[in-house]
Design an enzyme around this catalytic site. Structure first.
Site, PDB file in Angstrom:
ATOM      1  CB  SER A 168     -73.942  57.065 -17.658  1.00  0.00           C
ATOM      2  OG  SER A 168     -72.899  56.154 -17.416  1.00  0.00           O
TER       3      SER A 168
ATOM      4  CG  ASP B 125     -68.733  60.188 -12.568  1.00  0.00           C
ATOM      5  OD1 ASP B 125     -68.586  58.980 -12.324  1.00  0.00           O
ATOM      6  OD2 ASP B 125     -69.558  60.625 -13.399  1.00  0.00           O
TER       7      ASP B 125
ATOM      8  CG  HIS C   1     -71.919  58.280 -12.917  1.00  0.00           C
ATOM      9  ND1 HIS C   1     -71.318  58.860 -14.007  1.00  0.00           N
ATOM     10  CD2 HIS C   1     -72.677  57.259 -13.424  1.00  0.00           C
ATOM     11  CE1 HIS C   1     -71.670  58.224 -15.114  1.00  0.00           C
ATOM     12  NE2 HIS C   1     -72.507  57.255 -14.790  1.00  0.00           N
TER      13      HIS C   1
END
Length: 283
Positions: free
Chosen positions: A153, A230, A262
């Site tokens: 991320s 996600d 995610h």
């Protein structure tokens, strides 16, 4: 690690090697910093091994990636060290740094802030690019200059931008669900207002897509995995990364996965592929 530059806080046997929790006074951050390192059995036996720097995402710290990703098991198998820094300075005492998850503590974005009051301590960019590798290679049983970098991320964004910013310093690169173009999404725009005093051009040295557009490339292949379930997909923009890499002739293996979100459950599912990717390039 006998030098006083690091203070050993804890050590734990793990997968035939050892995890060490360390602290040191950071020159770049102007504050004490925490970093965790996994050393495989080869390093404990006196060998110097390659190191992979693993960067976590928003709200995380130096514990998150090593605990949640299951990376240690495969790093031990391949004989790789893992270096896990924090995601931001701690104790900077900037007003509002603990108010939201996406700015301040836990949200350093691996950039150097240029606007007061953030500029004094929010210098995670230079910390990861320069200070931490130099300290690790001086005081730990790792091979100088034999480095990989990966992240999840915000950390995936950091891994890509750091590698593109200095391609000679990082041999292998990978990312899970990276923020491909932070300058274009609300997370990055919030950081622009605070860290850069509203100057959008500052993202040019940290935004992976902007770096690729400017002609920055890396000689290796970027391995990137993205879950298609996600919840942050509109903010991550993998299609934009794919197009930017194509235009720049950057080798990119972007793998999309139905049903994955995610979370670190997603990371765990493909972490072995990433460790092999790094091992193939570093060993």
């Amino acid at each position: 690690m006998t030098d006083s530059s690091f203070t050993l806080i804890e050590r734990h046997a793990c997968c035939g090697g050892e995890v060490r929790f360390l602290s040191h006074q950071s020159r770049e951050l102007g504050l004490p910093a925490r970093v965790n390192i996994f050393l495989p059995k080869e390093a404990l036996g006196g060998e110097s091994v390659p190191a992979i720097y693993v960067l976590a995402g928003l709200t995380c710290n130096q514990d998150t990636f090593l605990i949640k990703s299951n990376a240690i098991r495969y790093a031990a198998e391949y004989g790789l060290a893992l270096v896990a820094p924090d995601t931001s300075p701690r104790g900077a005492d900037v007003a509002g740094e603990d108010d939201t998850y996406d700015l301040g503590a836990g949200a350093g974005y691996y950039v150097d802030a240029t606007s007061d009051p953030w500029a004094a301590h929010y210098r995670m960019g230079s910390y990861i690019r320069h200070e931490l590798p130099a300290l690790i290679e001086q005081h730990c049983p790792v091979k100088a200059g034999c480095r990989g970098i990966m992240g999840h991320s915000m950390g995936g964004m950091g891994a890509l931008s750091i590698a593109l910013g200095d391609s000679g310093a990082w041999t292998t690169v990978s990312a899970f669900a990276p923020i491909a173009s932070p300058s274009r999404v609300d997370w990055g725009q919030k950081a622009t207002a605070a860290y850069f005093g509203g100057h959008e051009a500052e993202w040019g040295q940290y935004d992976p897509c902007l770096l690729l557009k400017s002609g920055r490339t890396h000689p290796g292949t970027f391995l990137v995995d993205q879950g298609l379930d996600d919840e942050f997909l509109p903010r991550l923009m993998p299609d934009l990364l794919e197009q930017a890499a194509k235009d720049a002739e950057q080798s990119l293996q972007l793998r999309r996965h139905e049903g994955y979100d995610h979370s670190y459950w997603f990371v765990q599912s493909f972490i072995q592929d990433h460790l092999k990717h790094h091992a193939d390039g570093l060993l």
